[in-house]
Design a protein around this motif. Structure first.
Motif, PDB file in Angstrom:
ATOM      1  N   ASP A   1      20.212  32.245  26.076  1.00 60.19           N
ATOM      2  CA  ASP A   1      19.189  33.047  26.735  1.00 60.19           C
ATOM      3  C   ASP A   1      19.506  34.535  26.682  1.00 60.19           C
ATOM      4  OD1 ASP A   1      17.915  30.706  27.255  1.00 60.19           O
ATOM      5  OD2 ASP A   1      18.235  30.722  29.426  1.00 60.19           O
ATOM      6  N   GLU A   2      20.784  34.871  26.577  1.00 63.57           N
ATOM      7  CA  GLU A   2      21.194  36.277  26.456  1.00 63.57           C
ATOM      8  C   GLU A   2      21.150  36.769  25.013  1.00 63.57           C
ATOM      9  OE1 GLU A   2      24.943  36.958  28.349  1.00 63.57           O
ATOM     10  OE2 GLU A   2      24.396  35.752  30.095  1.00 63.57           O
ATOM     11  N   GLY A   3      20.810  35.889  24.067  1.00 60.98           N
ATOM     12  CA  GLY A   3      20.720  36.289  22.673  1.00 60.98           C
ATOM     13  C   GLY A   3      22.046  36.345  21.949  1.00 60.98           C
ATOM     14  N   LEU A   4      23.093  35.771  22.544  1.00 54.67           N
ATOM     15  CA  LEU A   4      24.408  35.793  21.911  1.00 54.67           C
ATOM     16  C   LEU A   4      24.572  34.686  20.875  1.00 54.67           C
ATOM     17  CD1 LEU A   4      26.647  36.624  24.995  1.00 54.67           C
ATOM     18  CD2 LEU A   4      25.777  38.172  23.236  1.00 54.67           C
ATOM     19  N   LEU A   5      23.707  33.707  20.904  1.00 53.18           N
ATOM     20  CA  LEU A   5      23.702  32.665  19.888  1.00 53.18           C
ATOM     21  C   LEU A   5      22.323  32.021  19.846  1.00 53.18           C
ATOM     22  CD1 LEU A   5      23.746  29.726  21.520  1.00 53.18           C
ATOM     23  CD2 LEU A   5      26.168  30.221  21.707  1.00 53.18           C
TER      24      LEU A   5
ATOM     25  N   GLY B   1      20.311  26.741  16.914  1.00 57.84           N
ATOM     26  CA  GLY B   1      20.347  26.305  15.528  1.00 57.84           C
ATOM     27  C   GLY B   1      21.513  26.855  14.732  1.00 57.84           C
ATOM     28  N   ASP B   2      22.305  27.726  15.332  1.00 53.35           N
ATOM     29  CA  ASP B   2      23.476  28.277  14.640  1.00 53.35           C
ATOM     30  C   ASP B   2      24.513  27.185  14.395  1.00 53.35           C
ATOM     31  OD1 ASP B   2      22.387  30.796  14.776  1.00 53.35           O
ATOM     32  OD2 ASP B   2      23.621  31.454  16.471  1.00 53.35           O
ATOM     33  N   GLN B   3      25.118  27.210  13.217  1.00 48.53           N
ATOM     34  CA  GLN B   3      26.274  26.358  13.008  1.00 48.53           C
ATOM     35  C   GLN B   3      27.454  26.898  13.813  1.00 48.53           C
ATOM     36  OE1 GLN B   3      26.776  26.252   8.697  1.00 48.53           O
ATOM     37  NE2 GLN B   3      25.715  24.277   8.620  1.00 48.53           N
ATOM     38  N   LEU B   4      28.269  26.001  14.302  1.00 50.71           N
ATOM     39  CA  LEU B   4      29.423  26.412  15.092  1.00 50.71           C
ATOM     40  C   LEU B   4      30.297  27.397  14.340  1.00 50.71           C
ATOM     41  CD1 LEU B   4      31.088  25.907  17.733  1.00 50.71           C
ATOM     42  CD2 LEU B   4      32.337  24.166  16.423  1.00 50.71           C
TER      43      LEU B   4
ATOM     44  N   ALA C   1      28.296  21.494  12.163  1.00 51.27           N
ATOM     45  CA  ALA C   1      27.393  21.037  13.219  1.00 51.27           C
ATOM     46  C   ALA C   1      26.815  22.245  13.946  1.00 51.27           C
ATOM     47  CB  ALA C   1      28.127  20.140  14.210  1.00 51.27           C
ATOM     48  N   THR C   2      25.549  22.145  14.331  1.00 56.41           N
ATOM     49  CA  THR C   2      24.931  23.234  15.072  1.00 56.41           C
ATOM     50  C   THR C   2      25.282  23.123  16.553  1.00 56.41           C
ATOM     51  OG1 THR C   2      22.883  22.047  15.573  1.00 56.41           O
ATOM     52  CG2 THR C   2      23.002  23.225  13.455  1.00 56.41           C
ATOM     53  N   VAL C   3      25.030  24.208  17.270  1.00 54.39           N
ATOM     54  CA  VAL C   3      25.263  24.211  18.710  1.00 54.39           C
ATOM     55  C   VAL C   3      24.409  23.141  19.383  1.00 54.39           C
ATOM     56  CG1 VAL C   3      25.108  25.597  20.820  1.00 54.39           C
ATOM     57  CG2 VAL C   3      25.895  26.654  18.677  1.00 54.39           C
ATOM     58  N   ALA C   4      23.145  23.048  18.962  1.00 53.91           N
ATOM     59  CA  ALA C   4      22.255  22.042  19.547  1.00 53.91           C
ATOM     60  C   ALA C   4      22.759  20.635  19.279  1.00 53.91           C
ATOM     61  CB  ALA C   4      20.838  22.208  19.000  1.00 53.91           C
ATOM     62  N   GLU C   5      23.272  20.386  18.072  1.00 61.17           N
ATOM     63  CA  GLU C   5      23.789  19.054  17.747  1.00 61.17           C
ATOM     64  C   GLU C   5      25.001  18.697  18.588  1.00 61.17           C
ATOM     65  OE1 GLU C   5      22.254  18.849  13.087  1.00 61.17           O
ATOM     66  OE2 GLU C   5      24.179  19.795  13.583  1.00 61.17           O
ATOM     67  N   LEU C   6      25.850  19.653  18.866  1.00 57.77           N
ATOM     68  CA  LEU C   6      27.000  19.386  19.734  1.00 57.77           C
ATOM     69  C   LEU C   6      26.540  19.106  21.159  1.00 57.77           C
ATOM     70  CD1 LEU C   6      29.494  22.091  18.438  1.00 57.77           C
ATOM     71  CD2 LEU C   6      29.558  19.637  17.986  1.00 57.77           C
TER      72      LEU C   6
END
Length: 461
Positions: A81-85, A88-91, A103-108
């Motif tokens: 929410d703060e725009g830091l990630l 959908g970003d990969q770890l 793996a993406t953040v959402a997948e984790l």
């Protein structure tokens, strides 16, 4: 006779006490505590204990195991929410070199990153975290068990990675970030990484004899973001209110709603039970209700947090035994007892304080092809679109302030709704994600893609 929203009827209170008494007795738990929340306030707490006549209360700490994951997920959503990630970003983009970075953040968050369920031996829940000081020790040489993104597979190491991600982007320990950004703002003063008096001791109860064995209480170290926390039913009740309503000091209502939205199916054996997983939250259809929350367990402790957002009721159940009482089922039953015995009293109907006449013009019946829908005005300029014949493809829409709306839920979530007008200013049709909705079925005067037969509707002899 009526009661205030803050009270429960005597019969309801007795039914709640009976349910936890059965759970404690049949589950052979040394102690079991529970709290119920309705309308944002605690309305009942109860406890049963077999230890020296000592009965714990809502302020005694128990270990909550994997409910910790929901706290970690909140920290990750705050970063988003703060725009830091981006989810959908990969770890690898933010935490390189782990060996699981594809793996993406959402997948984790949703346990679809393909990672193993547990860290390599020795058994991490019963051994010191000092044995696994680095992420490589948590993941091992072969961190994956499944292709990334292909299936739900619950992973404790996955949440260790998310905790490390929080530390990397915040420049502080997971424990400090959690305390500063979640525990303190929400007033969860009895939730902590290490136990604080008064707290329960963890026990194993022999499966075939009424005898007990003390369980070790280990500091999980790197695995802490997956299951370290201690808490009370009182604190978790406040946390449940936050997960249902949001709190702009921590996460908005929209973001916690996103956490409660299915992001992955359950493993195969649970699909028939209507289970799924959101972003750090377990989701289930039970007794005709959609329940959200999380369960937790560590040697010596069981925990369950269950919320029915629609009923505005939540329950927390904690026990200090390795196995025995089905605490999540008990929590779900506590929710059901209150929701059925004392159904939620709706707020009084009130007219809108003001109305945009251009939007009011859109209210009423519309047709998607031959399917009839009704468009209604909602609060704060929003609208809802619901089919008249069945329950599919219904959605609420948020006003964007420019004459368009964005879908909030169900089939049209995230889709754009806009009004298309003719040169003379009259409404021609509604465009919803390229679908055309007209005032009459296949209105000949509207811009229906593919055109409408010039002879119009006809019979057939």
């Amino acid at each position: 006779m009526t009661t205030s929203q803050g009270e429960l009827l005597p019969g309801t209170r007795r039914a709640l006490l009976h349910r936890i008494a059965v759970a404690q007795a049949e589950g052979r738990a040394p102690s079991l505590v529970a709290t119920v929340v309705r309308g944002g306030d605690t309305v009942w707490s109860g406890a049963r204990s077999a230890l020296d006549g000592y009965e714990p209360d809502e302020n005694v700490q128990y270990r909550i195991g994997s409910i910790t994951k929901t706290f970690t997920a909140v920290l990750v959503l705050r970063l988003r929410d703060e725009g830091l990630l981006d989810l959908g970003d990969q770890l690898e983009k933010h935490l390189p070199g782990t060996g699981a970075g594809e793996a993406t953040v959402a997948e984790l968050l949703a346990h679809t990153g393909g990672l193993a369920a547990e860290s390599p031996a020795p058994w991490w829940e019963r051994t010191p975290g000092s044995l696994r000081p680095e992420l490589a020790d948590v993941l091992g040489d072969q961190p994956h068990r499944h292709p990334i993104g292909r299936r739900f597979h619950y992973s404790n190491p996955g949440y260790t990675l998310l905790g490390a991600l929080v530390e990397e982007l915040r420049g502080a320990s997971w424990e400090d970030v959690l305390s500063r950004e979640v525990l303190q703002p929400l007033g969860l003063h009895r939730t902590s990484v290490h136990p604080r008096e008064p707290h329960a001791a963890g026990w194993a109860v022999h499966p075939w004899a009424d005898v007990m064995l003390p369980e070790p209480t280990e500091d999980l170290g790197r695995m802490a973001p997956a299951g370290q926390l201690w808490s009370t039913t009182s604190d978790l009740a406040r946390f449940a209110v936050f997960l249902a309503r949001g709190d702009d000091r921590v996460l908005s209502a929209e973001s916690v709603r996103e956490m409660r939205t299915p992001a992955a199916p359950a493993e195969t054996g649970e699909v028939a039970a209507g289970s799924a997983y959101g972003l750090g939250m377990q989701l289930q259809h039970r007794d005709g209700r959609f329940l959200v929350g999380h369960a937790g367990s560590l040697p010596g402790f069981l925990a369950g947090l269950t919320i029915s957002v629609e009923d505005d009721v939540a329950a927390v159940v904690l026990a200090n035994c390795t196995s025995g009482p089905l605490v999540s089922a008990t929590a779900a039953d506590l929710v059901r007892i209150v929701a059925e015995a004392e159904p939620r009293i709706p707020e009084p109907w009130r007219p809108l304080p003001e109305v945009d006449r251009a939007v009011l013009e859109l209210a009423g019946q519309w047709y998607w092809g031959t399917h009839a829908f009704a468009l209604r005005l909602e609060a704060e300029g929003g609208v809802s679109l619901r089919p008249l014949a069945d329950g599919s493809r219904r959605s609420r829409f948020r006003a964007n302030g420019d004459g368009t709306w964005t879908g909030l839920d169900d089939y049209f979530a995230g889709e754009s709704l806009r009004t298309v007008r003719r040169p003379d200013g009259q409404v021609d049709h509604l465009d919803l994600g390229s679908f055309v909705f007209t005032r009459q079925p296949y209105d000949q005067t509207a811009q229906v893609p593919g055109g409408v037969d010039a002879e119009g509707w006809r019979g057939f002899a």
